[in-house]
Scaffold this active site. Structure first.
Site, PDB file in Angstrom:
ATOM      1  N   PRO A   1       1.000  -1.336  -0.084  1.00 16.72           N
ATOM      2  CG  PRO A   1      -0.289  -0.869   2.128  1.00 16.72           C
ATOM      3  CD  PRO A   1       0.752  -2.053   1.061  1.00 16.72           C
ATOM      4  CG  LEU A   2       3.325   2.282  -2.649  1.00 20.92           C
ATOM      5  CD1 LEU A   2       3.641   1.605  -4.624  1.00 20.92           C
ATOM      6  CD2 LEU A   2       4.082   2.170  -1.937  1.00 20.92           C
ATOM      7  CB  THR A   3       0.553   7.772   0.714  1.00 11.13           C
ATOM      8  OG1 THR A   3       0.690   6.700   2.182  1.00 11.13           O
ATOM      9  CG2 THR A   3       0.304   8.783   1.554  1.00 11.13           C
TER      10      THR A   3
ATOM     11  CD  GLN B   1      -1.970   0.075   5.753  1.00  7.20           C
ATOM     12  OE1 GLN B   1      -0.727   1.087   4.889  1.00  7.20           O
ATOM     13  NE2 GLN B   1      -0.722  -1.308   5.384  1.00  7.20           N
TER      14      GLN B   1
ATOM     15  CB  CYS C   1       2.712   4.474   9.285  1.00  6.86           C
ATOM     16  SG  CYS C   1       1.979   6.509   8.060  1.00  6.86           S
TER      17      CYS C   1
ATOM     18  CG  HIS D   1       9.862  -2.021   5.601  1.00  7.59           C
ATOM     19  ND1 HIS D   1       9.867  -1.208   4.867  1.00  7.59           N
ATOM     20  CD2 HIS D   1      10.807  -1.252   6.184  1.00  7.59           C
ATOM     21  CE1 HIS D   1      10.548  -0.433   3.875  1.00  7.59           C
ATOM     22  NE2 HIS D   1      11.472   0.049   5.112  1.00  7.59           N
TER      23      HIS D   1
ATOM     24  N   GLY E   1      11.658  -3.738   1.721  1.00 10.69           N
ATOM     25  CA  GLY E   1      12.423  -3.622   2.475  1.00 10.69           C
ATOM     26  C   GLY E   1      13.794  -3.444   0.734  1.00 10.69           C
TER      27      GLY E   1
ATOM     28  NE  ARG F   1      12.131   2.821  -0.558  1.00 14.03           N
ATOM     29  CZ  ARG F   1      14.177   3.262  -0.797  1.00 14.03           C
ATOM     30  NH1 ARG F   1      14.405   4.451  -0.702  1.00 14.03           N
ATOM     31  NH2 ARG F   1      14.387   2.169  -0.017  1.00 14.03           N
TER      32      ARG F   1
END
Length: 667
Positions: free
Chosen positions: A312-314, A366, A398, A469, A511, A535
């Protein structure tokens, strides 16, 4: 000689360095800022304000820590207002219907007048045309014809092509694809009945909150029988010294705040924070409310070994981006982090985060929050109102200040008792839907705690999957992920499973995964079931193809452009094909390009695979398009968007979310 941390690009592709810029410090992309809030609330510094801060402060030219952060952190003053047509047409009339408000409607109902003032139709290139479409002209050129040419191809509406009808009707910027002239000389919208019938079952986004449920949430009248019963149970257990015997009951194993502390927010109290207290005396549990909690052995088991997982990515992890990653091979997708309080308030923006496209094979939502009652209540309404959720993930990782200071996200790592209550309550509220938990190694650097927490999550709290992570909250992205510690945590979980003959819980690590080699090395050496990719997917969404095929893909510039075309198409289908939708798509496409430009093609590197934290020196690509796609100038990202979405409005501009991702903002 290139400094350490610089991508090793072959000499023939390096560009000469301007002597006047040789001493300029290159700022690494700020991925911490990329995780930050996109809030536009008052009080946040604007871009102009940041400039003022740099010019003020202590004497002798020294900058404070806050001022340095303002230079290289987030662009908090970003504004992306909706771009609308000069003469706005009522949505209901535009779709060929009658307006419910009649003459009282604030919008225009005159279709001929709207059509006369409406901008010309756009055209969208096909996948075949992308292979030969011309590049946009240089926006910085002095020639008078600097405006980019319109996209080639016929006027094909992505919404009409997928659904058989366009809900934007006459407002659509691709109207020519679904309009015809009648014998009487009037214009008529076209519908494809066959496609509409198929789309009704196969192509419609799921998990839409009904208007009735939204009204109940906003008026604090939505019933929460499971959460209310759970709250009373927690309060009863917290007030006694006896321990619960069942693993499906509430676990209170460490001294901590009781349930009243978890529910009562700090002053001043907001309306959302009082939802549980206000509704307790008003709502009675229905007759069919479950009396016996579902046991862990009855819950749906997750078999995720060997599956690829998009994190999940903001902001950038929206539905169009997830669709793009699915097209490249992502098996598991998860929506952007939503806040429990916002779900309970019926926020339209928050509920849009749970939308699911049918192409998403395994999809989760999420959630983040710190108050047990609020998180469990939000989870209960998600289970009731969303008909297509495969799991719900609790964010305990987070790191951003906005979330951490409220006790949410990675702050829960230091409050295991509350975390256990939340996960247990979520499990109770979700029924057969699994609960997953995303963690970091700990809060403070050098003080890892995940190896103590992870073995407890499944047997004691009913978690069905764990993601770790490999960094602490304090560490952020300043160091590489600690995969040796991830292995230690996996071994701790497997040891307890073996000792107590427990079912095997899937564990994903995370990571720095940036290649197929990275992925499979991490899986083999750490023992995880897979790697959650974040990323790496932002910079090169095709990483999932590399993982599935066990190869490093030297993707061509035209193949990358086809991926951008797909994103634009998916964006138009999701955000809309009217003027506002086109420019929302443009905004998020530019957000995606603010990461993708960082990719250094494999064919240009001295050694493969590339590493995620390496900063590319100035280089040229193997052709003009590859060079353009490597540009860190945000104006070039706008130019690329114009290849698919037509010229950007004069008043529209794009500001990167994190300043260091645009060379033009580093001065």
């Amino acid at each position: 000689m290139l400094p350490p941390g610089t991508a090793q690009v072959k000499a023939e592709f390096l560009l000469p360095i301007n002597p006047s810029e040789s001493s300029t410090k290159i700022v690494l992309p700020d991925d911490d800022a990329a995780e930050g809030s996109t809030s536009h609330a008052r009080g946040h510094a604007t871009a102009e304000g940041d400039q003022d801060m740099r010019s003020s402060g202590p004497r002798r030219g020294k900058l404070t820590k806050a001022q340095k952060k303002a230079q290289t952190g987030m662009n908090k003053g970003r504004r992306f207002g909706k771009v609308r047509d000069e003469l706005d047409l009522c949505f209901q009339v535009a779709a060929g219907g009658m307006c419910d408000y009649g003459d009282q409607c604030r919008n225009n109902h005159d279709i001929p007048a709207y059509m006369a003032a409406k901008p010309a139709d756009l055209s969208f290139p096909s996948a075949e045309e992308v292979q030969s479409m011309p590049l946009p002209k240089d926006m910085n050129a002095d020639a008078p014809d600097t405006a980019p040419p319109p996209p080639i191809g016929k006027t094909a509406c992505p919404v009409f092509s997928e659904l058989g009808q366009c809900r934007f009707g006459f407002r659509c910027r691709f109207l020519g694809d679904h309009i015809r002239q009648t014998d009487t000389g009037t214009s008529e919208l076209i519908k494809n009945e066959e496609k509409m019938a198929y789309a009704a079952t196969a192509s419609v986004e799921a998990n839409r909150l009904s208007g009735h449920a939204q009204k109940l949430l906003r008026t604090k009248k939505y019933p929460f029988p499971i959460a209310t019963a759970y709250q009373k149970e927690v309060e009863a257990v917290s007030g006694s010294t006896s321990q619960p015997k069942s693993t499906s009951a509430i676990v209170v194993s460490e001294p901590d705040q009781d349930m009243h502390d978890a529910v009562a927010p700090p002053e001043p109290r907001s309306g959302v924070d009082e939802i549980v207290e206000k509704r307790t005396g008003e709502i009675t549990a229905p007759a069919d409310a479950p009396d016996v909690p579902m046991r862990a052995v009855e819950r749906k088991r997750l078999d995720w070994a060997g599956k690829t997982y998009l994190a999940p990515l903001t902001t950038v992890g929206n539905l169009p981006f997830r669709r793009l990653c699915v097209s490249y091979g992502a098996d598991i997708t998860c929506g952007e982090m939503g806040l429990a309080n916002s779900f309970l308030a019926g926020s339209k923006e928050e509920w849009s985060l749970v939308r699911r496209h049918p192409s998403e094979k395994i999809f989760g939502v999420q959630i983040a929050g710190s108050k047990v009652a609020n998180v469990v209540s939000a989870t209960e309404v998600l289970a009731k109102e969303c008909d297509s959720i495969d799991f719900v993930d609790l964010n305990c990782g987070c790191p951003i200040d906005l979330i951490f200071k409220t006790g949410s996200g990675s702050a829960l790592l230091d409050n295991v008792n509350r975390l256990g209550r939340i996960v247990t309550g979520m499990s109770r509220a979700l029924g057969e839907i699994p609960v997953t938990v995303k963690l970091r190694t700990g809060v403070k650097d050098g003080k890892n705690t995940a190896h103590k927490l992870m073995p407890r999550l499944a047997p004691e709290f009913n978690a069905s999957c764990i993601t770790l992570h490999g960094r602490t909250r304090q560490q952020r992205y300043t160091r590489l992920a600690d995969w040796e510690y991830i292995k230690e945590c996996v071994d701790a979980v497997r040891a307890r499973e073996k000792d107590e003959d427990l079912p095997r819980v899937p564990i994903f690590g995370g990571g720095d995964c940036f290649s197929s080699q990275d992925y499979w090395t991490c899986v083999e050496q750490s023992g995880v079931d897979g790697v959650m990719v974040a990323r790496g997917a932002l910079i090169k969404p095709w990483i999932f193809t590399e993982i599935k095929e066990h190869r490093e893909w030297d993707i061509s510039a035209r193949e990358r452009l086809e991926g951008i075309r797909k994103y634009a198409e998916f964006g138009l289908t999701h955000f809309g094909t009217d003027t506002a939708g086109v420019n929302s798509t443009r905004r998020y496409l530019c957000e995606a390009l603010s990461f993708q430009y960082r990719y250094v093609p494999i064919g240009l590197l001295e050694h493969i695979p590339g590493r995620i934290n390496d900063r590319a020196p100035a280089f040229r690509g193997r052709d003009e398009l590859e060079t353009l796609l490597a540009s860190g100038d945000s104006r070039d990202w706008v130019r690329i968007s114009e290849m698919f979405l037509g010229p950007a409005p004069e008043a529209w501009s794009f500001t990167p979310k994190h300043k260091s991702n645009s060379y033009e903002s580093q001065g």
